[in-house]
Motif scaffolding. Structure first.
Motif, PDB file in Angstrom:
ATOM      1  N   LEU A  23       3.392   3.980  -2.362  1.00  8.31           N
ATOM      2  CA  LEU A  23       1.913   3.540  -2.506  1.00  8.31           C
ATOM      3  C   LEU A  23       2.184   2.215  -2.308  1.00  8.31           C
ATOM      4  O   LEU A  23       2.330   1.567  -3.618  1.00  8.31           O
ATOM      5  CB  LEU A  23       1.349   4.059  -3.694  1.00  8.31           C
ATOM      6  N   GLU A  24       1.618   1.484  -1.241  1.00  9.82           N
ATOM      7  CA  GLU A  24       1.737   0.193  -1.144  1.00  9.82           C
ATOM      8  C   GLU A  24       0.478  -0.534  -1.133  1.00  9.82           C
ATOM      9  O   GLU A  24      -0.438  -0.028  -0.619  1.00  9.82           O
ATOM     10  CB  GLU A  24       2.620  -0.313   0.124  1.00  9.82           C
ATOM     11  N   GLY A  25       0.341  -1.890  -1.434  1.00  7.24           N
ATOM     12  CA  GLY A  25      -0.905  -2.704  -1.678  1.00  7.24           C
ATOM     13  C   GLY A  25      -0.485  -3.869  -2.291  1.00  7.24           C
ATOM     14  O   GLY A  25       0.380  -3.760  -3.196  1.00  7.24           O
ATOM     15  N   PHE A  26      -1.033  -4.881  -2.116  1.00  9.03           N
ATOM     16  CA  PHE A  26      -0.382  -6.022  -2.620  1.00  9.03           C
ATOM     17  C   PHE A  26      -1.576  -6.916  -3.293  1.00  9.03           C
ATOM     18  O   PHE A  26      -2.781  -7.674  -2.255  1.00  9.03           O
ATOM     19  CB  PHE A  26       0.240  -6.989  -1.686  1.00  9.03           C
ATOM     20  N   THR A  27      -1.963  -7.070  -4.637  1.00  9.79           N
ATOM     21  CA  THR A  27      -3.139  -7.746  -5.032  1.00  9.79           C
ATOM     22  C   THR A  27      -4.360  -6.938  -5.125  1.00  9.79           C
ATOM     23  O   THR A  27      -5.399  -6.838  -5.883  1.00  9.79           O
ATOM     24  CB  THR A  27      -3.323  -9.155  -4.888  1.00  9.79           C
ATOM     25  N   HIS A  28      -4.763  -6.323  -3.717  1.00  9.37           N
ATOM     26  CA  HIS A  28      -5.940  -5.669  -3.382  1.00  9.37           C
ATOM     27  C   HIS A  28      -5.577  -4.550  -2.452  1.00  9.37           C
ATOM     28  O   HIS A  28      -4.037  -4.439  -2.237  1.00  9.37           O
ATOM     29  CB  HIS A  28      -7.044  -6.529  -2.708  1.00  9.37           C
ATOM     30  N   LEU A  29      -6.252  -3.781  -2.234  1.00 10.36           N
ATOM     31  CA  LEU A  29      -6.185  -2.308  -1.505  1.00 10.36           C
ATOM     32  C   LEU A  29      -5.120  -1.462  -2.051  1.00 10.36           C
ATOM     33  O   LEU A  29      -4.084  -0.933  -1.396  1.00 10.36           O
ATOM     34  CB  LEU A  29      -5.775  -2.863   0.235  1.00 10.36           C
ATOM     35  N   ILE A  30      -5.096  -1.553  -3.563  1.00 11.52           N
ATOM     36  CA  ILE A  30      -4.076  -0.505  -3.992  1.00 11.52           C
ATOM     37  C   ILE A  30      -4.498   0.693  -4.140  1.00 11.52           C
ATOM     38  O   ILE A  30      -5.508   0.859  -4.556  1.00 11.52           O
ATOM     39  CB  ILE A  30      -3.640  -1.197  -5.400  1.00 11.52           C
ATOM     40  N   PRO A  31      -3.800   1.732  -3.770  1.00 10.96           N
ATOM     41  CA  PRO A  31      -4.202   3.077  -3.483  1.00 10.96           C
ATOM     42  C   PRO A  31      -4.229   4.054  -4.951  1.00 10.96           C
ATOM     43  O   PRO A  31      -3.711   4.948  -5.066  1.00 10.96           O
ATOM     44  CB  PRO A  31      -3.384   3.886  -2.509  1.00 10.96           C
ATOM     45  N   PHE A  32      -5.256   3.450  -5.886  1.00  9.28           N
ATOM     46  CA  PHE A  32      -5.515   3.992  -7.069  1.00  9.28           C
ATOM     47  C   PHE A  32      -5.968   5.494  -6.917  1.00  9.28           C
ATOM     48  O   PHE A  32      -5.381   6.332  -7.635  1.00  9.28           O
ATOM     49  CB  PHE A  32      -6.584   3.062  -7.958  1.00  9.28           C
ATOM     50  N   ALA A  33      -7.052   5.491  -6.055  1.00 10.40           N
ATOM     51  CA  ALA A  33      -7.642   7.137  -5.783  1.00 10.40           C
ATOM     52  C   ALA A  33      -6.380   8.012  -5.293  1.00 10.40           C
ATOM     53  O   ALA A  33      -6.347   9.116  -5.979  1.00 10.40           O
ATOM     54  CB  ALA A  33      -8.741   7.024  -4.819  1.00 10.40           C
ATOM     55  N   ALA A  34      -5.632   7.602  -4.674  1.00 10.41           N
ATOM     56  CA  ALA A  34      -4.366   8.570  -4.187  1.00 10.41           C
ATOM     57  C   ALA A  34      -3.479   8.712  -5.078  1.00 10.41           C
ATOM     58  O   ALA A  34      -2.950  10.036  -5.440  1.00 10.41           O
ATOM     59  CB  ALA A  34      -3.768   7.754  -2.604  1.00 10.41           C
ATOM     60  N   GLY A  35      -3.109   7.835  -6.073  1.00 13.31           N
ATOM     61  CA  GLY A  35      -2.306   7.869  -7.219  1.00 13.31           C
ATOM     62  C   GLY A  35      -2.936   9.023  -8.128  1.00 13.31           C
ATOM     63  O   GLY A  35      -2.089   9.748  -8.801  1.00 13.31           O
ATOM     64  N   HIS A  36      -4.216   8.666  -8.587  1.00  7.62           N
ATOM     65  CA  HIS A  36      -4.833   9.558  -9.456  1.00  7.62           C
ATOM     66  C   HIS A  36      -4.846  11.150  -8.862  1.00  7.62           C
ATOM     67  O   HIS A  36      -4.806  11.956  -9.632  1.00  7.62           O
ATOM     68  CB  HIS A  36      -6.313   9.285  -9.477  1.00  7.62           C
ATOM     69  N   GLU A  37      -4.906  11.436  -7.692  1.00  5.95           N
ATOM     70  CA  GLU A  37      -4.768  12.558  -6.837  1.00  5.95           C
ATOM     71  C   GLU A  37      -3.460  13.346  -7.162  1.00  5.95           C
ATOM     72  O   GLU A  37      -3.210  14.749  -7.378  1.00  5.95           O
ATOM     73  CB  GLU A  37      -5.409  12.683  -5.363  1.00  5.95           C
ATOM     74  N   LEU A  38      -2.515  12.282  -7.040  1.00  4.05           N
ATOM     75  CA  LEU A  38      -1.118  12.897  -7.270  1.00  4.05           C
ATOM     76  C   LEU A  38      -0.968  13.461  -8.734  1.00  4.05           C
ATOM     77  O   LEU A  38      -0.358  14.432  -9.168  1.00  4.05           O
ATOM     78  CB  LEU A  38      -0.015  11.832  -7.174  1.00  4.05           C
ATOM     79  N   ILE A  39      -1.572  12.646  -9.722  1.00  2.31           N
ATOM     80  CA  ILE A  39      -1.480  13.068 -11.000  1.00  2.31           C
ATOM     81  C   ILE A  39      -2.401  14.414 -11.186  1.00  2.31           C
ATOM     82  O   ILE A  39      -1.972  15.392 -11.891  1.00  2.31           O
ATOM     83  CB  ILE A  39      -2.187  12.059 -12.007  1.00  2.31           C
TER      84      ILE A  39
END
Length: 286
Positions: A23-39
């Motif tokens: 799950l890549e992104g640097f300072t911005h465009l960090i994929p929080f929504a996708a990470g939450h869906e994995l959880i």
């Protein structure tokens, strides 16, 4: 042509237990929504890779999704440690976490090698560094032309790369801009690619030399406005610095963390629900 899917369907289709996930992104465009869906979908035994794991990786690790982390720096930017990461490494809670540390240049080159279909990356690095002493995946080879000693590291070939971007068109071509990390390289190195976007448009209206991932490199595009929050999406919304500061206290305590994940992620249907739950919590605390 990439499939246009709901995020829940994209994760269910393309990410399985035991996968190697970036799950890549640097300072911005960090994929929080996708990470939450994995959880939310309770994925387990994931090997996670990211050059700069921050809050979303702290949440994934604390929720028990990860068994291994490959990284080159980890922390809460501008605040301090990732306490769920530290607890997993130091106390094996909620489960043991293997770690493999590299330098930024190392992992960036490893993604490039993976994107090029090469077995390993070669770089000038690690002179005077102790990392090769603790990471046996960092090795040295002799240049066949100059005799110079060079560092070599295995290519990164994730099963799945997940990124957030500003736009996609209806065919699945993706446009992103602003500060870029290794999103493009991670996507090209991965076997499957999920992209969450702020908006889906008829025409990207991309300028020359823009960073575009063509539809044939992408498995699924998901319309998730605000999907990088609390990080920022250049041109759409700013970084929520208050959340980064607040996370330090939430993550320090196991019970408080578990309650936060339960209320804000596991008990919400999607990322929009997470943001509503977060707003309610903020109003209650005010």
């Amino acid at each position: 042509m990439a499939d246009i899917l709901e995020l829940s369907e994209a994760i269910a289709t393309h990410v399985q237990d035991g996968d190697f996930v970036a799950l890549e992104g640097f300072t911005h465009l960090i994929p929080f929504a996708a990470g939450h869906e994995l959880i939310r979908q309770r994925r387990r035994d994931l090997t996670l890779v990211r050059m700069t794991p921050d809050l979303i990786y702290d949440q994934l690790i604390g929720a028990g999704c990860a068994s291994k982390l490959i990284y080159s720096w980890g922390g809460n930017p501008g605040v301090g440690s990732l306490h769920r990461l530290r607890d997993a490494v130091e106390q094996q809670w909620p489960r043991p976490l293997q770690t493999q540390e590299h330098s930024h240049a190392d992992l960036a080159n490893a993604y490039v090698a993976g994107a090029a279909g090469l077995p390993f990356a070669v770089l000038r690095a690690y002179v005077g560094s102790d990392l090769p002493k603790v990471n046996p995946r960092i090795r040295f080879i002799e240049c066949p032309f100059t005799g110079e000693s060079l560092a070599a590291v295995p290519a990164l070939r994730p099963d799945v790369a997940v990124i957030h971007a500003q736009k996609a068109d209806r065919r699945g071509n993706v446009l992103l801009w602003g500060i870029l990390g290794v999103q493009k390289e991670a996507a090209l190195a991965a076997r499957r690619v999920i992209v969450t976007v702020e908006e889906i448009v008829d025409d990207l209206q991309a300028w020359p030399n823009a960073c575009i991932l063509p539809a044939w490199t992408v498995s699924a595009v998901c319309h998730v406005p605000g999907g990088a929050a609390p990080s920022y999406a250049h041109g759409y919304y700013p970084r929520d610095n208050r959340f980064y500061n607040a996370w330090d206290a939430i993550a320090r305590d196991r019970d408080r963390f578990a309650q936060w994940i339960q209320r804000h992620v596991l008990e919400t249907e999607d990322f929009a629900g997470f943001r509503r739950a977060l707003d309610r919590s903020s109003r209650e605390a005010a």
